[in-house]
Design a protein around this motif. Structure first.
Motif, short mmCIF file in Angstrom:
data_model
loop_
_atom_site.label_atom_id
_atom_site.label_comp_id
_atom_site.label_asym_id
_atom_site.label_seq_id
_atom_site.Cartn_x
_atom_site.Cartn_y
_atom_site.Cartn_z
N ALA A 15 0.98 -1.31 -0.08
CA ALA A 15 0.08 0.03 -0.02
C ALA A 15 0.84 1.16 -0.14
CB ALA A 15 -0.94 0.06 1.24
N TRP A 48 -8.41 2.20 -2.02
CA TRP A 48 -7.59 1.08 -1.71
C TRP A 48 -7.63 0.82 -0.12
CZ3 TRP A 48 -6.69 -3.53 -3.44
CH2 TRP A 48 -5.63 -4.29 -3.02
N ASN A 49 -7.39 2.12 0.47
CA ASN A 49 -7.27 1.85 2.09
C ASN A 49 -8.38 1.65 2.80
OD1 ASN A 49 -4.38 2.82 1.87
ND2 ASN A 49 -5.02 4.93 1.84
N ARG A 52 -9.56 -2.82 0.22
CA ARG A 52 -8.55 -3.59 0.04
C ARG A 52 -8.99 -5.10 -0.24
NH1 ARG A 52 -3.27 -2.10 3.52
NH2 ARG A 52 -3.51 0.18 3.57
N LEU A 56 -2.85 -5.98 -3.78
CA LEU A 56 -2.25 -4.87 -4.98
C LEU A 56 -1.31 -5.50 -5.96
CD1 LEU A 56 -2.79 -1.92 -4.74
CD2 LEU A 56 -0.95 -1.50 -3.67
#
Length: 343
Positions: A15, A48-49, A52, A56
């Motif tokens: 990340a 994404w944070n 998830r 990734l």
């Protein structure tokens, strides 16, 4: 200067990729065909944070000088499917982010990369690609040359208004019945004793308070939206994303109040000379006869005309009101591909 070869492909699986790419991401986006708010660093990193939903797999391309010329913002989900970051509930347009001067070479390298690494996944499922995208035009052929089975399907429509210079020209672009309806609703609102006002959230308001007010109206407007907001991840995404785009000057969150009661709301974005009609809320128990949702939407369209924006984009979905307000379909597609093993 034409790039003859790509210096390197880099793959990011952690990340902290977003921190590393933060200062280059949006600069590349502006140089690409994919320049929408949904492809910004702010949108992708927040999505994404919060969500998830897999591993990734961001692949970047640099030219011989080290300049970033391509981002494939991917992840591999738990079913071993390669997807775009952001796909798809809260995001309307997605694409590869490639410098317009280097589309062919970057797509070629990405196709080769996918072939070389096909043991890592079962297939690609890339959603929400605009019809005009070079990805949609060129990547299928490159994948087929690398022995992929490829399929593209129309996924949805995104009705848009090409904004005319004046309000009167906009009204004349509508059919006679709808033009009459808008004028009638505006006259009715002007003729009632109720106090009808609207405001757009700015720095004088508490943005988090306004987000929660929007949630209440959004949930009140539709059972599906109420169900959507029962997912805490969705609310967390909005609570994090909205302040970010507000700081960037991309937010237009506005409310219509009747007798000081919040009755309608629109969560919109202003980006690249376009007004994006993203989501809405409506509470009609006491004031449905005044058509508060239409009044606020008309106010937003008037704002787009006054600002000289080129497009009002209603984004995904073929809801009837979009066409009544003058929307004309554009299309988005899904690109799926399966890697065939040699031999």
């Amino acid at each position: 200067m034409k790039v003859e070869s790509v210096l390197e492909l880099e793959v990011y699986t952690q990340a902290n990729a977003f921190d590393k790419l933060k200062h280059e991401w949006n600069d590349l986006l502006i140089r690409s065909q994919a320049n929408t708010i949904f492809n910004t660093w702010e949108w992708h990193s927040t999505w994404w944070n919060i969500y998830r939903p897999g591993d990734l797999w961001i692949v970047i391309c640099r030219d011989n000088s080290g300049k970033l010329i391509g981002i494939a913002p991917w992840f591999i989900d738990q079913g071993r499917v390669v997807r775009f970051i952001g796909c798809e509930d809260v995001t309307d347009y997605l694409d590869l982010i490639i410098d317009k001067k280097h589309i062919d070479i970057v797509l070629g390298h990405l196709a080769n990369f996918l072939k070389e690494n096909c043991a890592m996944y079962d297939h690609l499922d890339l959603c929400n690609i605009p019809a005009a995208s070079s990805t949609l035009e060129k990547l299928p052929h490159l994948l087929q040359n690398n022995l992929f089975e490829v399929r593209t399907i129309r996924q949805d429509v995104c009705p848009i208004i090409e904004v005319p210079p004046t309000w009167e020209e906009y009204l004349q672009s509508l059919d006679k019945k709808q033009r009459h309806e808008i004028r009638r609703k505006l006259r009715r609102a002007e003729g009632v004793p109720d106090k009808i006002e609207w405001y757009t959230v700015d720095s004088s308001q508490n943005i988090q308070v306004e987000i929660e007010r929007f949630f209440l109206l959004m949930a009140a407007s539709d059972e599906n939206k109420q169900l959507f907001l029962q997912n805490e991840a969705h609310k967390a995404f909005f609570r994090h994303m909205i302040p970010l785009v507000f700081e960037k000057g991309w937010l237009r969150l506005n409310f219509l109040t009747i007798n000081d009661e919040p009755t309608a709301a629109y969560l919109n974005f202003v980006y690249d000379n376009q007004l994006l009609i993203y989501n809405s809320g409506l509470k009609i128990e006491n004031y449905g006869h005044l058509s508060p949702g239409i009044l606020l939407l008309v106010n937003n369209i008037q704002y787009a005309i006054d600002q000289g924006y080129k497009v009002v984009d209603f984004l995904r979905g073929n809801e009837t009101y979009k066409y009544r307000m003058g929307g004309k379909d554009t299309e988005i597609f899904k690109l799926s591909a399966w890697c065939k093993q040699d031999g």
